[in-house]
Design an enzyme around this catalytic site. Structure first.
Site, PDB file in Angstrom:
ATOM      1  N   GLU A  73      -6.688   5.677  -0.246  1.00  0.00           N
ATOM      2  CA  GLU A  73      -5.342   5.454  -0.800  1.00  0.00           C
ATOM      3  C   GLU A  73      -5.308   5.898  -2.268  1.00  0.00           C
ATOM      4  OE1 GLU A  73      -4.651   1.240  -0.925  1.00  0.00           O
ATOM      5  OE2 GLU A  73      -2.486   1.427  -1.171  1.00  0.00           O
ATOM      6  N   LYS A  96       4.112   3.925   2.436  1.00  0.00           N
ATOM      7  CA  LYS A  96       3.561   2.596   2.770  1.00  0.00           C
ATOM      8  C   LYS A  96       4.672   1.544   2.831  1.00  0.00           C
ATOM      9  CE  LYS A  96      -0.155  -0.478   1.086  1.00  0.00           C
ATOM     10  NZ  LYS A  96      -1.070  -0.729  -0.054  1.00  0.00           N
ATOM     11  N   CYS A 150      -3.768   1.095   3.865  1.00  0.00           N
ATOM     12  CA  CYS A 150      -4.398  -0.122   3.359  1.00  0.00           C
ATOM     13  C   CYS A 150      -3.803  -1.418   3.902  1.00  0.00           C
ATOM     14  CB  CYS A 150      -4.439  -0.091   1.837  1.00  0.00           C
ATOM     15  SG  CYS A 150      -5.759  -1.151   1.192  1.00  0.00           S
ATOM     16  N   VAL A 161      -9.159  -4.714  -1.315  1.00  0.00           N
ATOM     17  CA  VAL A 161      -9.562  -5.721  -2.292  1.00  0.00           C
ATOM     18  C   VAL A 161      -9.980  -7.005  -1.564  1.00  0.00           C
ATOM     19  CG1 VAL A 161      -8.728  -7.117  -4.219  1.00  0.00           C
ATOM     20  CG2 VAL A 161      -8.004  -4.729  -4.019  1.00  0.00           C
TER      21      VAL A 161
HETATM   22  C1  ACM Z   1      -4.073  -2.507  -0.725  1.00  0.00           C
HETATM   23  O1  ACM Z   1      -3.105  -2.425   0.046  1.00  0.00           O
HETATM   24  N1  ACM Z   1      -4.386  -1.542  -1.553  1.00  0.00           N
HETATM   25  C2  ACM Z   1      -4.931  -3.699  -0.695  1.00  0.00           C
END
Ligand code: ACM
Length: 265
Positions: A41, A111, A144, A171
């Protein structure tokens, strides 16, 4: 079909240095003769921006920006690349997954589930995550934190995805295990390309991986290394949705009992 995930450390706000690091991964992928490459990402920009100006100055238009263009050119060797890009558009910034193949821009996914401070910099995507065709196989895109919403992998599967390509900057410590479940419950391959390193106190968990349709990790990296791992897969194995001789993870669903899932509140 050889599919690879590139695990990287990046420098937030330093597109020139990130491009050098991306080129290093591309060289390794070329040596390994991969067909499909997934990069983390926001691989052009890094993640933990200090303010909106840093996010804007690290962003680029797709596919004209320096990182997008480099990946587009590289894909001209008969490859599919899916990379996380900090994307600048006339309406604002998106946290995007760009898909390029055979020197062409195929799709961009914005996203839809923004994590933590992403909500300060990025607009949330408004479109269903795409499924793209490459060499007759079907690849779904997610980014992510979409991992935490099983609806995403399910809708990609229902729309025909055999392999789910997943740029990440993870994370929280749950995703790599959750993607095992996403594979099992949908009988799909998944490929998660993650970050390592720390930015402004935020530590990224590495452990990039590829899973098969039964949730086996068929390639994985450790939590610190950078570079590439790959696996040779037959995507059409994902067409068999049976989990026992009398059960099928799609045909056995009871959607009329799940209508609550599609209500907004
Ligand atoms: C994330 O979506 N970068 C944890």
């Amino acid at each position: 079909m050889r599919i690879a995930v590139g695990q990287m450390d990046l420098l937030v706000g330093n597109v020139d240095e990130n491009l050098i690091r991306i080129r290093d991964i591309l060289e390794k992928a070329e040596k390994a003769d991969v067909d499909v490459l997934v990069l983390p990402e926001l691989c052009n920009s890094g993640y933990a921006f200090k303010n909106i100006s840093e996010a804007i100055s690290s962003a680029e238009p797709i596919p004209e920006g320096p990182v997008s263009r480099g990946l587009l050119t590289w894909s001209g060797g008969g490859r599919l690349v899916v990379a996380g890009i900090c994307e600048r558009t006339p309406e604002g910034l998106y946290n995007s997954a760009m898909a390029v193949a055979n020197g062409e821009h195929i799709a961009t996914y914005h996203k839809i589930h923004l994590f933590l401070n992403e909500k300060e910099w990025f607009l949330p995507g408004q479109e269903v995550p795409p499924v793209i065709d490459y060499k007759g196989y079907q690849f779904g895109l997610m980014v992510c934190f979409d991992w935490a919403f099983p609806e995403v992998t399910r809708v990609l599967t229902l729309n025909g995805a055999q392999v789910i390509l997943h740029p990440a900057n993870l994370v929280l410590p749950y995703c790599q295990d959750a993607m095992i479940t996403r594979s099992i419950e949908n009988r799909v391959f998944t490929a998660t390309a993650n970050r390592v390193g720390t930015e402004r106190g935020l530590a990224f968990s590495g452990a990039s991986q590829i899973t098969d349709v039964k949730g086996n990790r068929i390639a994985k990296m450790n939590t610190k290394e950078t570079g590439l791992v790959w696996a040779d897969i037959e995507p059409s194995l994902a067409d068999d949705k049976s989990i026992t001789e009398r059960n099928d993870v799609l045909a056995d669903r009871r959607p009329s009992l799940y209508r609550r899932l599609t209500q907004d509140d």
